[in-house]
Design a protein around this motif. Structure first.
Motif, short mmCIF file in Angstrom:
data_model
loop_
_atom_site.label_atom_id
_atom_site.label_comp_id
_atom_site.label_asym_id
_atom_site.label_seq_id
_atom_site.Cartn_x
_atom_site.Cartn_y
_atom_site.Cartn_z
N GLN A 1 37.42 37.49 34.54
CA GLN A 1 37.28 36.89 35.87
C GLN A 1 37.22 35.38 35.75
O GLN A 1 36.22 34.84 35.29
CB GLN A 1 36.03 37.41 36.56
CG GLN A 1 35.91 36.99 38.02
CD GLN A 1 37.03 37.59 38.84
OE1 GLN A 1 37.25 38.79 38.84
NE2 GLN A 1 37.76 36.74 39.54
N ARG B 1 31.12 39.54 39.51
CA ARG B 1 32.36 38.76 39.48
C ARG B 1 32.30 37.55 40.43
O ARG B 1 32.89 36.51 40.15
CB ARG B 1 33.56 39.65 39.82
CG ARG B 1 33.89 40.64 38.70
CD ARG B 1 35.07 41.53 39.03
NE ARG B 1 35.40 42.39 37.90
CZ ARG B 1 36.20 42.07 36.89
NH1 ARG B 1 36.78 40.87 36.90
NH2 ARG B 1 36.43 42.90 35.91
N GLN C 1 40.01 50.34 37.13
CA GLN C 1 40.97 49.24 37.20
C GLN C 1 42.24 49.51 36.41
O GLN C 1 43.28 48.92 36.71
CB GLN C 1 40.32 47.95 36.67
CG GLN C 1 39.38 47.27 37.65
CD GLN C 1 38.78 46.01 37.08
OE1 GLN C 1 37.90 46.08 36.21
NE2 GLN C 1 39.23 44.88 37.53
N GLU D 1 45.01 44.63 40.83
CA GLU D 1 45.51 43.64 41.78
C GLU D 1 44.83 43.77 43.14
O GLU D 1 44.46 42.77 43.77
CB GLU D 1 47.03 43.77 41.95
CG GLU D 1 47.83 43.34 40.73
CD GLU D 1 47.92 44.43 39.67
OE1 GLU D 1 47.31 45.51 39.87
OE2 GLU D 1 48.59 44.20 38.65
N GLN E 1 41.26 42.33 42.93
CA GLN E 1 41.22 40.87 42.94
C GLN E 1 41.48 40.31 44.32
O GLN E 1 40.84 39.35 44.76
CB GLN E 1 42.23 40.30 41.93
CG GLN E 1 41.77 40.36 40.49
CD GLN E 1 40.52 39.55 40.25
OE1 GLN E 1 40.43 38.39 40.66
NE2 GLN E 1 39.53 40.14 39.60
N GLN F 1 38.81 38.05 46.56
CA GLN F 1 39.12 36.76 47.18
C GLN F 1 38.67 36.74 48.63
O GLN F 1 38.10 35.75 49.12
CB GLN F 1 40.63 36.48 47.10
CG GLN F 1 41.17 36.27 45.70
CD GLN F 1 40.72 34.95 45.10
OE1 GLN F 1 40.59 33.95 45.80
NE2 GLN F 1 40.49 34.95 43.80
#
Length: 502
Positions: free
Chosen positions: A391, A433, A468, A475, A478, A482
């Motif tokens: 990360q 994370r 994962q 993907e 992540q 965000q």
């Protein structure tokens, strides 16, 4: 405390600080530099360009007090306030901490000059103080005016200097940028402020609201690219845009844009054949047009017309429009990663573009990172066994780790609920994370920071890493992280603005 001005102005829609101060100074019949002194933005003869990027809270308060505004209105007069999704304006960008001074001299912020629409200047000439200079004109991806269906101008028709610039020396280098060029001179906001010489030489003074010839019209591909880039630049927390067939954050999208620009310019003339076969050139200028950026970058023209470093859109609006339309066409297409692979394979390993792509890859979308990884040898940060699903610290300086609990609140975890993963372990992993994104800590250190026992850390690590490894999960995770980070930052900003004064 400086007393409020006897008269002021309401900021116009889309206006930023240089244009607002220029209009207000013209209305009050004072030099912009004098107004800058009153607002606490300068104490000498130089008007720092860093105020264009963002204002400190104390500066925004003084501007608000003097100009009879609310502090939020003062902050909205900066580029950072108007383009929240545009990542080069963020304090933490590509893993590095940026100061406003650094940003004000970055070609991806394009603060050395301003493109402009003569018709817009003419349409707003009736406003108190004169016409409005739009903030979006200062961004490198803004190259057309949709209202008047024309490419923006970028030079004064009389002196041929870049508009709203402090000009350049005889050797072609830019003079140090200022928030307002020639700030000691009183000029109408629509007049060119470029000074052809040094010292007390008078500015050009040419009216820029006179077109001087037929406007250049954008192609449909240029218009589409402009809309895509503008949508991403104004994207708020949690909004996603498309890039290489995936929905990603605006941050990743603009990093993908920058990587694609580097690949295009760095591999020239190879893109001619690749893009003709790809079909991206059909609605654009001839591919030879982009080749004209090379002598400008190498300084052969000797007039300072192009920004200071390689790898960003050129100053010339037509060339910038062509380049950005090609870039968006690649990122929009389902075959885009194949096109990028061909471009990247043509890069010399010692080229500037190759080196920069190695630096940018960890901060791009997963699809772009994989495309770069296939052709560019990416560095390993440490020896020994590499971390599985590491990360990176993508939000250092923007995300406060103190606001992150070991158990995420329900409303923060909403982007995670659509993932087919063990709910409890995923939320614990996400908190870890987020701390890594904010601080760059190791996974173990982030867990200890949150007070998570090492046994619980090991359990969630095994469970989430197994999940994962399944196709597309990493993907999707992540992308969801965000969105969570954007929500946390947006809530923190609301709390700060709504907190009572101490």
């Amino acid at each position: 405390m400086t007393a409020p001005l006897p008269r002021s102005l309401d900021p116009a829609a889309g206006e930023i600080l240089p244009g607002y101060l220029l209009r207000l100074a013209h209305r009050l019949a004072v030099a912009p530099l004098e107004l800058g002194h009153l607002c606490g933005l300068t104490t000498g003869t130089v008007f720092p360009a860093r105020h264009l990027v963002r204002l400190k809270d104390t500066q925004a308060q003084q501007v608000a007090d003097v100009c009879r505004l609310h502090p939020a209105e003062a902050h909205a007069l900066t580029l950072a306030g108007q383009a929240p999704g545009y990542t080069p304006l963020r304090i933490d960008y590509l893993g590095r901490h940026q100061s406003p001074v650094t940003m004000a001299n970055d070609g991806w912020v394009l603060t050395a000059f301003s493109r402009y629409c003569p018709d817009c200047l003419s349409d707003t000439a009736h406003l108190p103080g004169g016409p409005v200079w739009q903030g979006s004109w200062r961004l490198p991806h803004t190259f057309l005016c949709e209202r008047h269906n024309r490419l923006l101008a970028w030079q004064c028709p009389a002196c041929r200097a870049p508009a709203f610039s402090n000009g350049y020396r005889s050797d072609g280098r830019w003079r140090p940028t200022q928030l307002i060029p020639a700030p000691a001179q009183r000029l109408h906001p629509a007049r060119c402020r470029h000074r052809p010489g040094a010292g007390r030489v008078a500015a050009c003074g040419q009216l820029l609201d006179q077109t001087g010839g037929p406007p250049l019209r954008p192609t449909p591909a240029m218009t589409h690219a402009h809309r895509r880039l503008a949508e991403a630049a104004t994207a708020g927390a949690g909004r996603e845009v498309a890039s290489l067939g995936q929905r990603v954050s605006a941050q990743w999208f603009f990093n993908d844009v920058r990587a694609t620009v580097s690949a295009l310019l760095g591999s020239w003339p190879h893109p001619q054949n690749t893009l003709e076969a790809f079909g991206a050139m059909d609605a654009l200028a001839p591919p030879e047009a982009l080749h004209r950026t090379h002598p400008e970058r190498s300084g052969e023209l000797g007039d300072g017309r192009v920004a200071r470093t390689f790898g960003h859109p050129p100053a010339d609006t037509f060339l910038a429009a062509t380049l950005m339309a090609l870039t968006v066409a690649i990122l929009d297409d389902s075959r885009g990663h194949h096109v990028l692979a061909r471009l990247l394979s043509a890069l010399p390993s010692t080229s500037t573009a190759h080196i920069r792509l190695r630096q940018h890859a960890p901060h791009c979308s997963p699809a772009m990172t994989e495309a770069i990884r296939g052709s560019v040898r990416l560095p390993r940060k440490s020896t020994g066994q590499p971390s599985l699903f590491p990360q990176p610290a993508t939000h250092r300086g923007r995300l406060d780790p103190r606001t992150i609990p070991a158990v995420l609140p329900e409303h923060w975890a909403a982007p995670l609920d659509g993932l087919d993963a063990p709910r409890r372990q995923l939320r614990r992993d996400a908190a870890i994370r987020l701390v890594q994104m904010a601080t760059g800590r190791s996974r173990r250190s982030a867990a200890l920071y949150l007070g998570i026992p090492l046994g619980s850390l090991q359990s969630s690590t095994v469970t989430i890493r197994t999940w994962q490894k399944r196709p597309e999960n990493a993907e999707a995770y992540q992308s969801a992280l965000q969105r969570v980070a954007e929500m946390v930052m947006a809530e923190g900003q609301r709390n700060e603005s709504g907190a009572p004064a101490g």
